[in-house]
Design a protein around this motif. Sequence first.
Motif, PDB file in Angstrom:
ATOM      1  N   LYS A 125       3.930  17.203  -8.332  1.00 41.70           N
ATOM      2  CA  LYS A 125       3.155  18.659  -8.441  1.00 41.70           C
ATOM      3  C   LYS A 125       2.182  18.662  -7.352  1.00 41.70           C
ATOM      4  O   LYS A 125       2.151  19.746  -6.672  1.00 41.70           O
ATOM      5  CB  LYS A 125       2.516  18.725  -9.808  1.00 41.70           C
ATOM      6  CG  LYS A 125       2.078  20.337  -9.988  1.00 41.70           C
ATOM      7  CD  LYS A 125       1.222  20.600 -11.076  1.00 41.70           C
ATOM      8  CE  LYS A 125       0.757  21.794 -11.089  1.00 41.70           C
ATOM      9  NZ  LYS A 125       0.522  22.465  -9.813  1.00 41.70           N
ATOM     10  N   SER A 126       1.304  17.895  -7.060  1.00 39.38           N
ATOM     11  CA  SER A 126       0.231  18.039  -5.939  1.00 39.38           C
ATOM     12  C   SER A 126       1.278  17.820  -4.671  1.00 39.38           C
ATOM     13  O   SER A 126       0.747  18.447  -3.771  1.00 39.38           O
ATOM     14  CB  SER A 126      -0.479  16.639  -5.764  1.00 39.38           C
ATOM     15  OG  SER A 126      -1.532  16.844  -6.783  1.00 39.38           O
ATOM     16  N   CYS A 127       2.075  17.121  -4.393  1.00 44.21           N
ATOM     17  CA  CYS A 127       2.782  17.236  -3.250  1.00 44.21           C
ATOM     18  C   CYS A 127       3.696  18.259  -3.077  1.00 44.21           C
ATOM     19  O   CYS A 127       3.436  19.023  -1.814  1.00 44.21           O
ATOM     20  CB  CYS A 127       3.855  15.870  -3.186  1.00 44.21           C
ATOM     21  SG  CYS A 127       4.786  15.595  -1.570  1.00 44.21           S
ATOM     22  N   ASP A 148      -6.971  12.886  -3.616  1.00 39.21           N
ATOM     23  CA  ASP A 148      -6.713  13.657  -4.684  1.00 39.21           C
ATOM     24  C   ASP A 148      -6.596  12.924  -6.094  1.00 39.21           C
ATOM     25  O   ASP A 148      -5.915  12.161  -6.472  1.00 39.21           O
ATOM     26  CB  ASP A 148      -5.318  14.335  -4.598  1.00 39.21           C
ATOM     27  CG  ASP A 148      -4.764  15.328  -5.564  1.00 39.21           C
ATOM     28  OD1 ASP A 148      -5.339  15.375  -6.692  1.00 39.21           O
ATOM     29  OD2 ASP A 148      -3.928  15.856  -5.333  1.00 39.21           O
ATOM     30  N   LEU A 188      -0.065  13.272   0.861  1.00 31.26           N
ATOM     31  CA  LEU A 188       0.526  13.506  -0.298  1.00 31.26           C
ATOM     32  C   LEU A 188       2.128  12.957  -0.303  1.00 31.26           C
ATOM     33  O   LEU A 188       2.746  12.422  -1.573  1.00 31.26           O
ATOM     34  CB  LEU A 188       0.362  14.935  -0.772  1.00 31.26           C
ATOM     35  CG  LEU A 188      -1.016  15.204  -1.205  1.00 31.26           C
ATOM     36  CD1 LEU A 188      -1.246  16.670  -1.665  1.00 31.26           C
ATOM     37  CD2 LEU A 188      -1.385  14.153  -2.528  1.00 31.26           C
ATOM     38  N   ASP A 199       2.727  21.451  -4.364  1.00 33.36           N
ATOM     39  CA  ASP A 199       1.711  22.469  -4.016  1.00 33.36           C
ATOM     40  C   ASP A 199       1.529  22.407  -2.430  1.00 33.36           C
ATOM     41  O   ASP A 199       1.438  23.644  -1.834  1.00 33.36           O
ATOM     42  CB  ASP A 199       0.624  22.388  -4.735  1.00 33.36           C
ATOM     43  CG  ASP A 199       0.735  22.629  -6.269  1.00 33.36           C
ATOM     44  OD1 ASP A 199       1.836  23.317  -6.618  1.00 33.36           O
ATOM     45  OD2 ASP A 199      -0.105  22.194  -7.083  1.00 33.36           O
ATOM     46  N   GLU A 200       1.399  21.352  -1.940  1.00 33.84           N
ATOM     47  CA  GLU A 200       0.847  21.077  -0.571  1.00 33.84           C
ATOM     48  C   GLU A 200       2.018  21.539   0.302  1.00 33.84           C
ATOM     49  O   GLU A 200       1.948  22.348   1.273  1.00 33.84           O
ATOM     50  CB  GLU A 200       0.296  19.783  -0.535  1.00 33.84           C
ATOM     51  CG  GLU A 200      -0.042  19.664   1.009  1.00 33.84           C
ATOM     52  CD  GLU A 200      -1.146  20.682   1.591  1.00 33.84           C
ATOM     53  OE1 GLU A 200      -1.890  21.198   0.695  1.00 33.84           O
ATOM     54  OE2 GLU A 200      -1.327  20.761   2.751  1.00 33.84           O
ATOM     55  N   THR A 231       1.957  13.552  -9.437  1.00 32.18           N
ATOM     56  CA  THR A 231       2.053  13.222  -7.919  1.00 32.18           C
ATOM     57  C   THR A 231       2.875  14.378  -7.143  1.00 32.18           C
ATOM     58  O   THR A 231       2.732  15.004  -6.201  1.00 32.18           O
ATOM     59  CB  THR A 231       2.546  11.940  -7.675  1.00 32.18           C
ATOM     60  OG1 THR A 231       1.685  11.131  -8.408  1.00 32.18           O
ATOM     61  CG2 THR A 231       2.539  11.802  -6.063  1.00 32.18           C
ATOM     62  N   ASN A 284      -6.017  13.935  -8.928  1.00 33.35           N
ATOM     63  CA  ASN A 284      -4.980  14.247  -9.919  1.00 33.35           C
ATOM     64  C   ASN A 284      -3.711  13.331  -9.796  1.00 33.35           C
ATOM     65  O   ASN A 284      -2.977  13.444 -10.490  1.00 33.35           O
ATOM     66  CB  ASN A 284      -4.505  15.662  -9.429  1.00 33.35           C
ATOM     67  CG  ASN A 284      -5.376  16.585  -9.912  1.00 33.35           C
ATOM     68  OD1 ASN A 284      -6.259  16.620 -10.812  1.00 33.35           O
ATOM     69  ND2 ASN A 284      -5.339  17.924  -9.208  1.00 33.35           N
ATOM     70  N   VAL A 285      -3.897  12.711  -8.380  1.00 34.31           N
ATOM     71  CA  VAL A 285      -2.705  11.883  -8.124  1.00 34.31           C
ATOM     72  C   VAL A 285      -3.185  10.180  -8.573  1.00 34.31           C
ATOM     73  O   VAL A 285      -2.591   9.557  -9.450  1.00 34.31           O
ATOM     74  CB  VAL A 285      -2.391  11.731  -6.904  1.00 34.31           C
ATOM     75  CG1 VAL A 285      -1.327  10.508  -6.214  1.00 34.31           C
ATOM     76  CG2 VAL A 285      -1.539  12.909  -6.471  1.00 34.31           C
TER      77      VAL A 285
END
Lengths: 134, 134, 134, 134
Positions: B96-98, A80, B58, B100-101, B94, A82-83
């Motif tokens: 945010k990505s985590c 990812d 993530l 979302d998932e 990070t 974005n990370v």
Amino acid sequence: MSYAKQLLDTYPRDVNLDADLLAATIDALSDCAQACIADADDDLSEQNIAEMVKCIRLCLDCADVCAATLGVTSRQTEYDANVTRPLLEACVATCKSCRDECERHAQMHEHCRVCAEACRRCEQACNELLAAME
Amino acid sequence: MSYAKQLLDTYPRDVNLDADLLAATIDALSDCAQACIADADDDLSEQNIAEMVKCIRLCLDCADVCAATLGVTSRQTEYDANVTRPLLEACVATCKSCRDECERHAQMHEHCRVCAEACRRCEQACNELLAAME
Amino acid sequence: MSYAKQLLDTYPRDVNLDADLLAATIDALSDCAQACIADADDDLSEQNIAEMVKCIRLCLDCADVCAATLGVTSRQTEYDANVTRPLLEACVATCKSCRDECERHAQMHEHCRVCAEACRRCEQACNELLAAME
Amino acid sequence: MSYAKQLLDTYPRDVNLDADLLAATIDALSDCAQACIADADDDLSEQNIAEMVKCIRLCLDCADVCAATLGVTSRQTEYDANVTRPLLEACVATCKSCRDECERHAQMHEHCRVCAEACRRCEQACNELLAAME
């Protein structure tokens, strides 16, 4: 061949980024994290410890950020950007701040010269990986 | 009162940022790091583990980045915004990505709902600290 | 020469343990921590992921314990055997559990063979350092 | 209710140890890790820094060992007492060394008193978890 490279070569899927560049970055992060832990401790043993406080603090920060970046870049599965990207940018900034401070003490303390070199190589490796992500 | 707040209240110099906001951020980082470690492990125990791989990855990233950010924000001495700011930004991205998932699995797995909440609170706390640094 | 050895050679006081042995242990800990992070991720990309859960878990544990042991052994100032010894013993036990599990998958997954080797070398290095502390 | 407890309550399998005791230990480890990072930094800001070197060193060790123990105890899947037990023992020993040193400075430095309390609670929680593993 480093373990980082061996583990990338045996990764069961395709590696998301150039494997040689990635392995070199992981090794530089690993070196820098350890060098910063050791340099903070070396500073604690110096006579002029009161002047080394900023160096100790930045070395502890740099060790933490390099360790996190090592973890994230070592993971290939479900990559990812974005990370990875902002963390590499934070790592570059931290290595730079730490290196600047270590260089100020490099003439007087050989261990700070060694740590500054580890920071510079890590900063450079992270920048190259960022460039390869464009 | 959390230990983070007690340690800020007994810091021998002036704290660089608003102490209440900083303590709340440190506590949120600590919670999020632990929740992500635990959620990755919960995912490993699920029947549909093959669908949880992205979530595991993530969560591991988020735990690493929160732990580093916890370290950097816990240090007040010789504060360096050039280090703190990009790391907080990486931490927000990070989380945010985590989150979302985790939210994608929240209906099926209660532990992902809990972890998503820890990520959201951490993301918000880091954003508030960033705003206070302007 | 590794950064660990360079930093020990430039340490301002006497090193508490044999510097060559200590540097070799620090390097083995660093290698093993990274190999375990990468192997856990490699496992997540395998088809037979459900059979790799124990391996993933032990790799994550081993990475955490090696990272902590790396930190403690990298610090020379105010050396405390009461801290270093039980941690080295815990690290040996963790490397052994992780290696045993990785070896079970070594025939099928080359990355587990590489990780088992990193664990075995780390276990051995920690044991040698423990022996030198007698 | 802490996130540690919420994550244990939503764990998809049976928890290997008493969930309340385990959650309390995880929270104590998390508190102690952060308190030690903060106290090391507080020490760096003191006038009598040369006398605080041992305290800084042990706080950094204690933060590392607590963070690793937090990771290992947060993982329930494929529980391995051969890993958990010696690490908890190492954590108890490290918390004790760190607490002893912090208590020496507790009269002069309030932050050392706070950190000593976090260490004592963590030591006690780890000892109770060890007793429950018999």
